[in-house]
Design a protein around this motif. Structure first.
Motif, PDB file in Angstrom:
ATOM      1  N   ILE A 152       0.920  -1.092   0.122  1.00 36.21           N
ATOM      2  CA  ILE A 152      -0.026  -0.225   0.073  1.00 36.21           C
ATOM      3  C   ILE A 152       0.847   1.312   0.006  1.00 36.21           C
ATOM      4  N   LYS A 153       1.967   1.217   0.674  1.00 34.82           N
ATOM      5  CA  LYS A 153       2.786   2.369   0.810  1.00 34.82           C
ATOM      6  C   LYS A 153       3.725   2.602  -0.549  1.00 34.82           C
ATOM      7  N   LEU A 154       3.953   1.655  -1.162  1.00 32.11           N
ATOM      8  CA  LEU A 154       4.572   1.649  -2.428  1.00 32.11           C
ATOM      9  C   LEU A 154       3.466   2.290  -3.477  1.00 32.11           C
ATOM     10  N   LEU A 155       2.249   1.496  -3.467  1.00 34.11           N
ATOM     11  CA  LEU A 155       1.368   2.434  -4.231  1.00 34.11           C
ATOM     12  C   LEU A 155       1.026   3.636  -4.162  1.00 34.11           C
ATOM     13  N   LEU A 156       1.113   4.001  -2.790  1.00 37.70           N
ATOM     14  CA  LEU A 156       0.683   5.464  -2.618  1.00 37.70           C
ATOM     15  C   LEU A 156       2.132   6.283  -3.165  1.00 37.70           C
ATOM     16  N   ALA A 157       3.092   5.854  -2.834  1.00 39.37           N
ATOM     17  CA  ALA A 157       4.318   6.567  -3.394  1.00 39.37           C
ATOM     18  C   ALA A 157       4.277   6.768  -5.014  1.00 39.37           C
ATOM     19  N   ALA A 158       3.883   5.470  -5.596  1.00 41.85           N
ATOM     20  CA  ALA A 158       3.780   5.504  -7.128  1.00 41.85           C
ATOM     21  C   ALA A 158       2.595   6.540  -7.511  1.00 41.85           C
ATOM     22  N   VAL A 159       1.737   6.526  -6.674  1.00 43.96           N
ATOM     23  CA  VAL A 159       0.332   7.526  -7.052  1.00 43.96           C
ATOM     24  C   VAL A 159       0.889   9.019  -7.016  1.00 43.96           C
ATOM     25  N   VAL A 160       1.639   9.228  -5.735  1.00 44.28           N
ATOM     26  CA  VAL A 160       2.058  10.597  -5.412  1.00 44.28           C
ATOM     27  C   VAL A 160       3.130  11.040  -6.720  1.00 44.28           C
ATOM     28  N   LEU A 161       3.994  10.260  -7.247  1.00 38.75           N
ATOM     29  CA  LEU A 161       5.106  10.565  -8.066  1.00 38.75           C
ATOM     30  C   LEU A 161       4.131  10.614  -9.667  1.00 38.75           C
ATOM     31  N   GLY A 162       3.248   9.703  -9.716  1.00 35.26           N
ATOM     32  CA  GLY A 162       2.573   9.718 -11.100  1.00 35.26           C
ATOM     33  C   GLY A 162       1.567  10.993 -11.184  1.00 35.26           C
TER      34      GLY A 162
END
Length: 112
Positions: free
Chosen positions: A5-15
């Motif tokens: 979930i944290k990695l997905l959140l980081a990817a969403v923030v970056l995207g």
């Protein structure tokens, strides 16, 4: 599961930051770059909270420690090595040119 979930959140923030960078093209470039860099920092901070991120940070720290241990060559050593390399490249270039000329002459002789 929390790491995913944290990695997905980081990817969403970056995207989202990259998308916003292009969506707000009418804003000053400086502002867009600063916002993008802040978002990258937030995404890295979020990703660093995961096991994969902690491993990556530990690897970077150990790599920096190793870079500090390197004995860098002096200017004199660098110049000498560069000159040796340039001389070898020149010699090899001349040898290859001579071999190519020899082969071209042989092909002309054989084909008439």
């Amino acid at each position: 599961m929390a790491d995913k979930i944290k990695l997905l959140l980081a990817a969403v923030v970056l995207g989202g930051a990259v998308a916003a960078f292009y969506y707000f093209a009418d804003l000053m470039l400086f502002v867009r770059v600063v916002v993008l860099l802040v978002a990258v920092g937030v995404a890295v901070a979020i990703a660093a909270q995961t096991a994969v991120g902690a491993d990556a940070l530990a690897f970077l720290r150990s790599a920096l420690m190793e870079v500090r241990k390197v004995v860098w060559p002096t200017r004199k050593e660098t110049m000498q090595t560069t000159l040796v390399i340039l001389a070898m490249v020149t010699v090899m270039g001349l040898l290859m040119w001579g071999f190519d000329a020899f082969l071209a002459m042989m092909v002309r002789t054989l084909t008439g």
